[in-house]
Structure formats: structure tokens, C-alpha cells
Write an enzyme that holds these catalytic residues in place. Structure first.
Site, PDB file in Angstrom:
ATOM      1  N   CYS A   4      10.967  -2.894  -4.044  1.00  0.00           N
ATOM      2  CA  CYS A   4      10.052  -4.069  -4.165  1.00  0.00           C
ATOM      3  C   CYS A   4       8.604  -4.772  -4.409  1.00  0.00           C
ATOM      4  CB  CYS A   4      10.466  -4.505  -2.545  1.00  0.00           C
ATOM      5  SG  CYS A   4      11.221  -4.160  -1.371  1.00  0.00           S
ATOM      6  N   THR A  37       8.647   0.047   0.075  1.00  0.00           N
ATOM      7  CA  THR A  37       8.331  -1.934  -0.909  1.00  0.00           C
ATOM      8  C   THR A  37       6.808  -1.138  -1.435  1.00  0.00           C
ATOM      9  OG1 THR A  37       6.033  -1.986   1.031  1.00  0.00           O
ATOM     10  CG2 THR A  37       8.517  -2.537   1.216  1.00  0.00           C
ATOM     11  N   ASP A  38       6.622  -1.996  -2.364  1.00  0.00           N
ATOM     12  CA  ASP A  38       5.285  -1.598  -3.065  1.00  0.00           C
ATOM     13  C   ASP A  38       3.889  -1.838  -1.755  1.00  0.00           C
ATOM     14  OD1 ASP A  38       3.125  -1.188  -4.581  1.00  0.00           O
ATOM     15  OD2 ASP A  38       3.761  -2.719  -6.015  1.00  0.00           O
ATOM     16  N   CYS A  39       2.959  -0.593  -1.158  1.00  0.00           N
ATOM     17  CA  CYS A  39       2.257  -0.265  -0.528  1.00  0.00           C
ATOM     18  C   CYS A  39       1.911  -2.169  -0.343  1.00  0.00           C
ATOM     19  CB  CYS A  39       0.816   0.060  -0.310  1.00  0.00           C
ATOM     20  SG  CYS A  39       1.661   1.891  -0.637  1.00  0.00           S
TER      21      CYS A  39
END
Length: 93
Positions: A4, A37-39
Site C-alpha cells: 500500500c 507499507t511504502d516507507c
């Protein structure tokens, strides 16, 4: 796995979007891997997106949506509370 990201879909951040992560990806498509998650995406859900009132509500929403792993330096670890233990399926932090 699936990732995401920072964006919102119809006003809901993708990492907190249960209809996307659980209902569509897991239930309808049968995905049984992890959603990462994306960072700093969960931190971004709180600021600058201001989607939930508190950091803890933001983390809870991401976990309830189906997010498994948070790629980010500290936000999720710092704001995860003991009452979220049942939501922790894979890893956080």
C-alpha cells in the site's frame, strides 16, 4: 507481497483502506501474502493527511485494514498500544 502507498482512494489512505486490502485483495482475489507499507505511509496518514485524530487511531486503522508490515523508522512502533495485540499478525516496524 503487496504494497500500500501514500495515496488515497476516495478519501481513504490506501494503507488504511479495508475495502481495498481485506475485502478486495485478500477476500475476493484470494491473496494470502503480506501487505507492506511504502516507507512512512502510516505516519503520512496522520500527518500531513490528518485522516485520524490521533497517531494511535491511525495505527489501529492500518492494522484493522489488513496492513501487516510497516516500513518506517519509528511511527508505528511508538504509537502501537497493548490493546492492539490481537491486530498484530506479522510484524510492525
Amino acid at each position: 507481497g503487496s504494497m500500500c502507498s501514500y495515496n488515497q482512494i476516495n478519501g481513504v489512505p490506501s494503507c488504511g483502506h479495508k475495502a481495498l486490502e481485506t475485502n478486495l485483495i485478500r477476500d475476493k482475489w484470494g491473496f494470502d501474502g503480506v501487505i507492506v507499507t511504502d516507507c512512512d505511509s502510516i505516519a503520512d496518514m496522520y500527518y500531513p493527511q490528518q485522516w485520524k485524530a490521533t497517531p494511535q487511531e491511525t495505527v489501529r486503522a492500518a492494522l484493522e485494514a489488513g496492513t501487516d508490515i510497516s516500513c518506517g523508522p519509528n511511527f508505528t512502533m511508538v504509537h502501537t498500544t497493548g490493546d492492539m495485540d490481537g491486530l498484530l499478525r506479522t510484524a510492525v516496524g
